[in-house]
Design an enzyme around this catalytic site. Structure first.
Site, short mmCIF file in Angstrom:
data_model
loop_
_atom_site.label_atom_id
_atom_site.label_comp_id
_atom_site.label_asym_id
_atom_site.label_seq_id
_atom_site.Cartn_x
_atom_site.Cartn_y
_atom_site.Cartn_z
CG ASP A 18 63.48 19.54 -29.91
OD1 ASP A 18 64.03 18.93 -28.98
OD2 ASP A 18 62.30 19.37 -30.25
CE LYS A 32 60.41 15.86 -25.00
NZ LYS A 32 59.97 15.87 -26.40
CD GLN A 83 56.90 15.11 -28.46
OE1 GLN A 83 57.40 15.84 -27.62
NE2 GLN A 83 57.50 14.01 -28.88
#
Ligand code: NAP
Length: 279
Positions: free
Chosen positions: A119, A52, A96
């Site tokens: 997200d 990422k 995460q």
């Protein structure tokens, strides 16, 4: 003849467009920035975070990592998220997973401001997606929608079968396919006679995490096959949820693993960060 959907190439195209948008934002004094929080040092998570970070760099999005020890308290994590929520230089916040067991996952994810929830996991964004309002959409389903659009794959009136009902892939995928006017069926671990259901599908989206689960005899001729699965095999290779070699002989379109849904997921994350920065 089956066409392979090239997620890598498509992601590259999306990144190119995003880079231009980022440059325009920068000229206006806005520097899109993503904050990524990781608790503990799960090796797979480290790889995802590194990917990422590289992807952000490619399009000019700033990236800041917040790494916490495995034993860090929930209080400290929530405090950090709150700080980032209130920091105007941060446009997107990504937590995460997996998180250590002592941290309440829902509490942690729900503490991220819906405006920075790139997200698309926050209940506010999930709710907005379900009633068709503009929202951040979970990156994997969003990337799959983009694939359908870019490859001009018809979804309206088609029988779409989704394998898996997780909060991050299966469930938001249901809404995305409904929004695209497909007739949607969802299968999960308690579903009986899955192969009878998949055999009627015009589109199969497999997101269960079982290597080569979808076999040739489960698929009708000409079906569109989207493979979300990422399964690490003993020899170190990565394998999808679909038996690519045999299913591709029957499908009209298929995504490979790697190089299919994975790169699109990251591209849509970047897209969401740019969207957040624009707002
Ligand atoms: P998850 O949270 O583990 O959910 C798996 C789902 O599959 C559950 O709904 C489960 O049913 C269902 N399932 C499990 N075994 C099944 C079976 N034999 N038959 C039918 N359904 C079954 O997984 P996830 O996070 O959605 O991820 C799924 C896969 O996609 C994993 O391989 C993951 O690594 C991969 N993934 C890839 C990307 C990408 O960017 N390419 C992104 C996210 C995830 P129950 O609900 O009944 O337990």
């Amino acid at each position: 003849m089956c066409e392979i959907i090239d997620g890598k190439l498509l992601a590259k195209k999306i990144r190119k467009e995003l880079k231009e948008e980022v440059n325009t934002l920068k000229k206006d004094g806005i520097n899109p920035k993503l904050a990524v929080i990781m608790v503990g040092n799960n090796p797979a998570s480290s790889v995802y975070v590194r990917n990422k970070s590289k992807a952000c760099e490619k399009v000019g999005i700033e990236f800041e990592e917040f790494l916490f020890d495995e034993n860090e308290t929930e209080e400290k994590l929530l405090e950090t998220i709150e700080k980032l929520n209130n920091d105007d230089s941060i446009h997107g916040i990504l937590l995460q997973s997996p998180l250590p067991k002592h941290i309440n996952i829902n509490k942690a994810f729900n503490s991220i401001s819906p405006k920075k929830d790139v997200d698309g996991f926050h209940p506010v964004n999930v709710g907005k997606l379900s009633i068709g309002e503009d929202s951040f959409i979970s990156c994997t389903p969003y990337g799959i929608v983009k694939m359908f659009e870019e490859y001009n794959i018809e979804t309206e009136g088609k029988n779409a079968v989704i394998l898996g009902r997780s909060n991050i892939v299966g469930k938001p995928m249901i809404q995305c396919m409904l929004n695209k006017n497909a007739t949607v069926t969802v299968c999960h671990s308690k579903t009986k006679n899955i192969e009878e259901i998949t055999r009627k599908a015009d589109i199969i989206i497999a997101a269960i995490g079982k290597p080569k689960f979808v076999k040739e005899n489960m698929v009708k001729d000409g079906a569109v096959i989207i493979d979300v699965g990422i399964n690490r095999m003993d020899d170190g290779s990565i394998c999808g949820d679909v038996d690519f070699e045999n299913v591709s002989k029957k499908a009209s379109y298929i995504t490979p693993v790697p190089g299919g849904v994975g790169p699109m997921t990251i591209a849509m994350l970047l897209n969401n960060v740019v969207k957040a920065a624009k707002k």
